[in-house]
Design a protein around this motif. Sequence first.
Motif, PDB file in Angstrom:
ATOM      1  N   SER A  64      31.148  45.823  38.534  1.00 51.38           N
ATOM      2  CA  SER A  64      33.033  45.753  38.172  1.00 51.38           C
ATOM      3  C   SER A  64      33.821  46.441  39.314  1.00 51.38           C
ATOM      4  CB  SER A  64      32.947  46.139  36.910  1.00 51.38           C
ATOM      5  OG  SER A  64      32.788  47.487  36.717  1.00 51.38           O
ATOM      6  N   LEU A  65      33.142  47.507  39.807  1.00 52.46           N
ATOM      7  CA  LEU A  65      33.926  48.083  40.814  1.00 52.46           C
ATOM      8  C   LEU A  65      34.100  47.192  42.113  1.00 52.46           C
ATOM      9  CD1 LEU A  65      32.025  51.596  41.296  1.00 52.46           C
ATOM     10  CD2 LEU A  65      34.350  51.222  40.211  1.00 52.46           C
ATOM     11  N   PHE A  66      33.307  46.265  42.361  1.00 53.98           N
ATOM     12  CA  PHE A  66      33.416  45.596  43.567  1.00 53.98           C
ATOM     13  C   PHE A  66      34.006  44.230  43.075  1.00 53.98           C
ATOM     14  CE2 PHE A  66      29.767  48.068  44.299  1.00 53.98           C
ATOM     15  CZ  PHE A  66      29.980  48.795  45.620  1.00 53.98           C
ATOM     16  N   SER A  67      33.833  43.729  41.992  1.00 58.10           N
ATOM     17  CA  SER A  67      34.344  42.411  41.400  1.00 58.10           C
ATOM     18  C   SER A  67      35.804  42.633  41.292  1.00 58.10           C
ATOM     19  CB  SER A  67      33.851  41.799  40.256  1.00 58.10           C
ATOM     20  OG  SER A  67      33.884  42.984  39.324  1.00 58.10           O
ATOM     21  N   ASN A  68      36.191  43.764  40.891  1.00 60.18           N
ATOM     22  CA  ASN A  68      37.824  44.098  40.779  1.00 60.18           C
ATOM     23  C   ASN A  68      38.421  44.216  42.022  1.00 60.18           C
ATOM     24  OD1 ASN A  68      38.744  44.838  37.680  1.00 60.18           O
ATOM     25  ND2 ASN A  68      36.608  45.523  37.917  1.00 60.18           N
ATOM     26  N   ILE A  69      37.716  44.492  43.094  1.00 61.29           N
ATOM     27  CA  ILE A  69      38.557  44.424  44.237  1.00 61.29           C
ATOM     28  C   ILE A  69      38.964  43.096  44.833  1.00 61.29           C
ATOM     29  CG2 ILE A  69      38.125  44.699  46.906  1.00 61.29           C
ATOM     30  CD1 ILE A  69      36.387  47.154  46.232  1.00 61.29           C
ATOM     31  N   THR A  77      45.128  47.054  49.008  1.00 56.74           N
ATOM     32  CA  THR A  77      44.527  46.169  47.870  1.00 56.74           C
ATOM     33  C   THR A  77      43.235  47.003  47.484  1.00 56.74           C
ATOM     34  OG1 THR A  77      45.417  44.370  48.401  1.00 56.74           O
ATOM     35  CG2 THR A  77      43.297  44.263  46.856  1.00 56.74           C
ATOM     36  N   VAL A  78      42.468  47.503  48.447  1.00 56.50           N
ATOM     37  CA  VAL A  78      41.349  48.229  48.146  1.00 56.50           C
ATOM     38  C   VAL A  78      41.469  49.642  47.713  1.00 56.50           C
ATOM     39  CG1 VAL A  78      38.938  49.020  49.188  1.00 56.50           C
ATOM     40  CG2 VAL A  78      39.924  46.834  49.851  1.00 56.50           C
ATOM     41  N   SER A  79      42.382  50.023  48.409  1.00 53.03           N
ATOM     42  CA  SER A  79      42.788  51.775  47.809  1.00 53.03           C
ATOM     43  C   SER A  79      43.257  51.773  46.550  1.00 53.03           C
ATOM     44  CB  SER A  79      43.274  52.062  48.903  1.00 53.03           C
ATOM     45  OG  SER A  79      44.752  51.622  49.066  1.00 53.03           O
ATOM     46  N   GLY A  80      44.316  50.869  46.046  1.00 49.21           N
ATOM     47  CA  GLY A  80      44.784  50.860  44.855  1.00 49.21           C
ATOM     48  C   GLY A  80      43.910  50.390  43.702  1.00 49.21           C
ATOM     49  N   THR A  81      43.129  49.404  44.149  1.00 50.09           N
ATOM     50  CA  THR A  81      42.175  48.757  42.981  1.00 50.09           C
ATOM     51  C   THR A  81      41.141  50.033  42.784  1.00 50.09           C
ATOM     52  OG1 THR A  81      42.407  46.697  43.651  1.00 50.09           O
ATOM     53  CG2 THR A  81      40.314  47.197  42.276  1.00 50.09           C
ATOM     54  N   LEU A  82      40.456  50.667  43.820  1.00 53.61           N
ATOM     55  CA  LEU A  82      39.437  51.936  43.622  1.00 53.61           C
ATOM     56  C   LEU A  82      39.969  52.960  43.033  1.00 53.61           C
ATOM     57  CD1 LEU A  82      37.509  51.702  47.017  1.00 53.61           C
ATOM     58  CD2 LEU A  82      36.598  51.122  44.822  1.00 53.61           C
ATOM     59  N   PHE A 130      33.820  36.496  31.893  1.00 56.13           N
ATOM     60  CA  PHE A 130      34.581  37.392  32.291  1.00 56.13           C
ATOM     61  C   PHE A 130      34.163  38.910  31.941  1.00 56.13           C
ATOM     62  CE2 PHE A 130      37.355  33.969  33.144  1.00 56.13           C
ATOM     63  CZ  PHE A 130      38.030  34.216  34.209  1.00 56.13           C
ATOM     64  N   ARG A 131      33.737  38.815  30.699  1.00 50.39           N
ATOM     65  CA  ARG A 131      33.113  40.132  30.407  1.00 50.39           C
ATOM     66  C   ARG A 131      32.029  40.749  31.028  1.00 50.39           C
ATOM     67  NH1 ARG A 131      35.003  38.259  24.985  1.00 50.39           N
ATOM     68  NH2 ARG A 131      33.092  37.363  24.608  1.00 50.39           N
ATOM     69  N   ARG A 132      31.092  39.981  31.382  1.00 49.76           N
ATOM     70  CA  ARG A 132      29.766  40.273  32.174  1.00 49.76           C
ATOM     71  C   ARG A 132      30.060  40.887  33.730  1.00 49.76           C
ATOM     72  NH1 ARG A 132      27.282  35.655  29.635  1.00 49.76           N
ATOM     73  NH2 ARG A 132      27.581  34.423  31.725  1.00 49.76           N
ATOM     74  N   ALA A 133      31.216  40.177  33.983  1.00 52.76           N
ATOM     75  CA  ALA A 133      31.536  40.465  35.541  1.00 52.76           C
ATOM     76  C   ALA A 133      32.467  41.784  35.359  1.00 52.76           C
ATOM     77  CB  ALA A 133      32.290  39.448  36.222  1.00 52.76           C
ATOM     78  N   GLY A 134      32.830  42.281  34.413  1.00 46.87           N
ATOM     79  CA  GLY A 134      33.697  43.551  34.272  1.00 46.87           C
ATOM     80  C   GLY A 134      34.914  43.286  34.473  1.00 46.87           C
ATOM     81  N   ILE A 135      35.571  41.978  34.314  1.00 50.71           N
ATOM     82  CA  ILE A 135      37.272  41.776  34.701  1.00 50.71           C
ATOM     83  C   ILE A 135      37.766  41.112  33.491  1.00 50.71           C
ATOM     84  CG2 ILE A 135      36.628  41.519  37.126  1.00 50.71           C
ATOM     85  CD1 ILE A 135      36.503  38.436  36.877  1.00 50.71           C
ATOM     86  N   ALA A 136      37.303  41.327  32.382  1.00 47.91           N
ATOM     87  CA  ALA A 136      37.891  40.857  31.224  1.00 47.91           C
ATOM     88  C   ALA A 136      39.171  41.496  31.036  1.00 47.91           C
ATOM     89  CB  ALA A 136      37.123  41.059  29.946  1.00 47.91           C
TER      90      ALA A 136
END
Length: 484
Positions: A443-448, A417-422, A281-287
Amino acid sequence: MFRLKNIPGKCKVANMRRPLVISAVSMIWGIILADTSKSLGLGAILIAVSTAALLIFYRPLKAGASRFILLAIPFLVTGFTLHSLNRNHYGNLFKVWENQKVTVYGRVLFEPEFLEGKTRFILDAGTVSGAVEGSGPGTTSDAGTGFDTGAASGNTSVKLKNARIRVTVYAEEPPANIKYGSMVEMNGKIKLPQGRRNIGGFDMRRYLYARRISGTMAVSEKSMTVLEDGGTFFLKRTGYEIRDAILKSIGGCLPEKEASVLSAMLIGYTADMPEEMEESFRRAGIAHILVVSGANIAFLLAPLLWLLGIMGFNRRCASLISFPLMIFYVFATGMEASVVRAAIMAGVILIGMVFWRKSDVYCSLAVSAILILLTNTYMVYDLGFILSFLATLSIAVFYKPLHDKIPDKVPESIRSTVSGTLAAQLGVVPAIAYSFNTFSVISLFSNILAVPLAGFLTVLGAVLAIAGNAVPLLGRVIGRFTRI
């Protein structure tokens, strides 16, 4: 925060009709001045200069500005004064016992955390006994730091208030009978937390002070004795019982790995999660989805408010019903600093919905910041505090512009979803990059993808936890939909 469509698109944080925002900024500035000033005299001079600058700035705006902007001055002084007192309290509370053998007697404040080979908990130290330089033999003090420096060195027993110690017990198995509310006596050395050693390094002192912890102890199981229960707070005890029921329900409806992920998403419990999974999870930037924060409260409050609306409750009644439920959820998560902070922010918004038709996100943020900093000024340096406010503020500023740039033919759910996450990422990425000296583009894309999925799983996890306790078979059926 919960209805992004109503958030204004243009930033008006500096709007003179929002004196609470100016007051919150002034309070933060006062805290920073107190923390960086080498002497009280220098700090007083800087406060005077800041006050003069504020008055000079206010004069040309006087015609169109609210007089409540002048509240910034007492908030400036309050921030400076409170932080000066906190620096003295946290820094000197255990200084006389630093690296000396002492006996500490106190109560366990939260449920202990059991890790591999060690147990960690927060102790509210009621009494500290040990040799203190400058104290007479057999003396007792209630002040905590008021020693008779003219007396000979000797054994001193001191009663303390608001004296937290982070204790680490090294043992293969968790110590028997230790839990929230247990009275504990232990022998060991008290160590004062160290500040940042390298530029850009982690500041353990500020981290612990933000949690009201003034010292640390590392002891063996043999040097600690669990005496008896010292009484518990009803809401906190009930919260831990709810947490145990949630963990039991999730564990009974899902395989071990899936249960550990869902438990982390729902209530922030990661003790059963394999280390390699956390690292993934940490490597993907979504920890961050494994830590209970404002997002979790938003994920749960938004559908709850919607459901209450469907049942016929108006916004005010729905907010009144949601508020106590949120309090129990906070206690169920173990009252982590991040969730308490998020609950204060959400509580301000809910109260605003009760008393006003439309709450202002900037004023809500300002009130939340003031309330949090009044309880502990060191929270201004807490990364979780910074990220929570930056994310919310960034959504308020950037959500609508980003939403409007996405073509109308894209489904509204995807646009939101996209605008809120970004928008949230635009606010937190600079702080994360500064704090950890790194930045992950992925992480910018994985969080979307991860954030909406985490929201869905959090809500489904709450339904599973309730159903699993009421009707286990139904819980297992729901569990089929939560597997990743």
